[in-house]
Design an enzyme around this catalytic site. Sequence first.
Site, PDB file in Angstrom:
ATOM      1  N   GLY A 127       0.851  -1.138   0.051  1.00  0.00           N
ATOM      2  CA  GLY A 127      -0.078   0.032  -0.209  1.00  0.00           C
ATOM      3  C   GLY A 127       0.898   1.153   0.066  1.00  0.00           C
ATOM      4  O   GLY A 127       2.164   1.022   0.013  1.00  0.00           O
ATOM      5  N   SER A 128       0.418   2.436  -0.048  1.00  0.00           N
ATOM      6  CA  SER A 128       1.068   3.634  -0.049  1.00  0.00           C
ATOM      7  C   SER A 128       0.371   4.730   0.039  1.00  0.00           C
ATOM      8  O   SER A 128      -0.949   4.803  -0.308  1.00  0.00           O
ATOM      9  CB  SER A 128       2.100   3.764  -1.472  1.00  0.00           C
ATOM     10  OG  SER A 128       2.804   2.428  -1.632  1.00  0.00           O
ATOM     11  N   ASN A 129       0.838   6.033   0.386  1.00  0.00           N
ATOM     12  CA  ASN A 129       0.495   7.415   0.360  1.00  0.00           C
ATOM     13  C   ASN A 129       1.376   8.060  -0.788  1.00  0.00           C
ATOM     14  O   ASN A 129       2.677   7.835  -0.559  1.00  0.00           O
ATOM     15  CB  ASN A 129       0.505   8.107   1.581  1.00  0.00           C
ATOM     16  CG  ASN A 129      -0.364   7.347   2.687  1.00  0.00           C
ATOM     17  OD1 ASN A 129      -1.482   6.870   2.542  1.00  0.00           O
ATOM     18  ND2 ASN A 129       0.193   7.384   3.813  1.00  0.00           N
ATOM     19  N   ASN A 169      -4.278   4.533  -2.274  1.00  0.00           N
ATOM     20  CA  ASN A 169      -4.720   3.212  -2.656  1.00  0.00           C
ATOM     21  C   ASN A 169      -6.364   3.215  -3.018  1.00  0.00           C
ATOM     22  O   ASN A 169      -6.818   1.981  -3.313  1.00  0.00           O
ATOM     23  CB  ASN A 169      -4.378   2.366  -1.924  1.00  0.00           C
ATOM     24  CG  ASN A 169      -2.855   2.371  -1.586  1.00  0.00           C
ATOM     25  OD1 ASN A 169      -2.575   2.270  -0.256  1.00  0.00           O
ATOM     26  ND2 ASN A 169      -1.900   2.095  -2.455  1.00  0.00           N
ATOM     27  N   ARG A 225      -7.925   6.396   5.434  1.00  0.00           N
ATOM     28  CA  ARG A 225      -6.903   6.920   5.216  1.00  0.00           C
ATOM     29  C   ARG A 225      -6.777   8.027   3.868  1.00  0.00           C
ATOM     30  O   ARG A 225      -6.318   8.989   3.923  1.00  0.00           O
ATOM     31  CB  ARG A 225      -5.934   5.790   4.819  1.00  0.00           C
ATOM     32  CG  ARG A 225      -4.398   6.214   4.456  1.00  0.00           C
ATOM     33  CD  ARG A 225      -3.429   5.072   4.543  1.00  0.00           C
ATOM     34  NE  ARG A 225      -3.799   4.021   3.933  1.00  0.00           N
ATOM     35  CZ  ARG A 225      -3.418   3.659   2.723  1.00  0.00           C
ATOM     36  NH1 ARG A 225      -2.612   4.410   1.885  1.00  0.00           N
ATOM     37  NH2 ARG A 225      -3.729   2.506   2.077  1.00  0.00           N
TER      38      ARG A 225
END
Length: 784
Positions: A227-229, A503, A532
Amino acid sequence: MAVFRKVLAVFAAALSVTTLGAGVADAGEDGGKAVLRYTEHGIPHIVAKDFAGLGYGYGYAAATDNICELANIYLTVSAQRSKYLGPDGGGYPSLSEAASNLHSDLFFQRINDSGVVDRLAARPAPQGPRPEVRQIVSGYVKGFNAYLARTGRSGISDPACRGAGWVRPITEQDFYRHFYAIAVTGGQGVVTESLFAAPPSGATPAPGSAGRLSDQVEKALSGSGLGSNGVAIGADATAAGKGSVLLGNPHYPWQAGRRFWQSQLTIPGKFDVAGASLLGMPFVQIGHTADATWTHTVSTPVTFGLFEVPLRDGDPTTYVVDGKPEKMTSRDVTVQVRQADGSLKPVSQTFWSTRYGPVMADFQGVPLPWTAKSAYAVRDANATNLRGLNTWFELDQARSTGDIVRALSRTQGVPWVNTIATDRAGNALYADIQVVPHVTDELAKACSTPLGQGTFEQVGLAILDGSKSSCQWGSDPGAIEPGIFAPSRLPQQQSRDYELNANDSAWLANAKAPITGYPRIVGDIGTERSPRTREALLTAEKGGFTTDSMKKMLFTDHSLFADLTAADLAKLCASFPSGQAPSSAGPVPVGPACDALAKWDHTYSLDSRGSLLFQRFAARLGNVDRFTVPFDPKAPLTTPNTLNVGNADVRKAFGDALAELRAAGLAPDARLRDGQAVTRNGERIPIHGAQGFLGVLNVMTPEWDPARGNVEVAHGSSYIQVVGFRGNACPDSSTLLTYSQSANPKSPYFSDQTKLYSRGEWVKGRFCEADILRSPALRVVVLR
């Protein structure tokens, strides 16, 4: 060459330089030489006169830090885990979902026997590697092998592989197999166990429901530890009204082959890029040049699709397309398996394939049976993708967001991620230009099977009618190959305020300018955003960013889900009769829980009280009806909200969380540091941050030990970068590799950055020559 010699001469004259001569690290005439300039925390700034030398330096330095993990990768893609480690064990989850070493070997040997990687590597660009990439790869292999030749197996300090027979010199073929494995992790890698299918020999179950299959696909893709931002702040949203700031925050596993490793790669006057890449990839995959910076986030398109093919009566290996029979092809794959007595025994498996791809069976517990009437085949859109090597080589030379879009569009090699970027001119970019199966909404409507109608709508998984050639994936004139969408059909947007992704789909990359009109397979539109994503959007909408405020924002560890529900939970806690909360095992005393929740600041900082209790509560909620105010697409940043305290499952989840903490020896008002840490070389290191479902940007997904609390990180913030362009010639950058540069517990760089992370500190980016020279830890190694 003259510039490189000048750099080498300067360092030789000014510093104590370690030189590894020809007898130790000989690159040969085509391999060139490299200079490794190490700054704080073992970050190498690699300088060479050409791309072969650059790859050589990278290979040598990467092996120095992570020889065992890299050797484990090459053991896996060469399909020899069972030969050295036996058939059992858990496979190697960094590269596939194989449940055992044996299945991992059979999966990769099937790919190797097909020759697909060799064919792709032999092709010219754009489908195959461009010449500069081949030079880097050649140098990388020689650099890795030079390090191994210098130490020998017995001289490796890492106990994970010291003296192991499976540590060996590598070839370019090993490298290309590794990249291919990365490319297909979102396709063939997800369905690995499903490929062990056999023709029906008796009664078979009915297919699973669309809901079950959709849930499992979503779980498989989101539960892979990736996952990531990515938050790109353009000039209009900076404090100064000019320049830009980028947060790159991938959430990846802390162990094994999906670790990042940090470096700077420089050919003086020609090539200069800094950042990180996955182990064994001698490019910068998330990083910056002097004028542009980018990061990636795992995207929503499902990069594989299924076809249901009808079978001819009485012949389960013959299927029918357009009324004509076609024989399935079979491939017998054999691997060597170590027995209990140390001997080797060949083990074989037959894999079956159709024109669409290999035949599959159950998908992670959901039946997709091969019956006497039909079978399912899987097609992976990345099955012909080595182009990503060219993508990252071109990204490493970008000077603007426009260059980034052109690199993504020209190479079309990004396998399963979005790109978020900024540049010196103050532009912010979101682009989901990646490999996506060419399944339009119209094709899905005309060709989906009954099962596929549900899965396509719910998660974008296409299950098409394989009996009609007209139902195969389509093509675009601008696509680099048939079967995928052209870049012009995929969502991208540039602005001067912000673009981001956490995501979710492309819809709200910027809440002020929603992106619509893309095919369903790319992602959904007008649906609920994760906590998020909402936290990122609400933060970005405030504007006024600097690099310092961006770093502070991430490490505040604020929980949006707590903002939405914690006050209601505190009131619920106080309302329980006699201070006893219901739980699965009976009433549980609330003790100091209510007061802790009422006073909690809604952050996952180390000294926050109430955060552990809330974390365990939220983890137990699952898919219960948690909110009383539902999602409203007209108010996507503020809905849903308000905890459904009247729901019995919500009340029981709270009691179960209390019981869980007490069983672990933790009070309801324990500090986060008391119950969330990792241990490195016997030292306990507290870890801040929390799971993404809590609406915390700084994601940390801990592993819960019922007797001790959170004792390890499964995946979470990994390589973090904040890069700003403020008018100075040198980018203003800070980085942090949360689990540190080396997986070797004997290395000084095994946990040093983990301790920095625990303290909320960052590593100063040293991109320009003056900054590198000022490093108090500067150490130079010359490879000849």
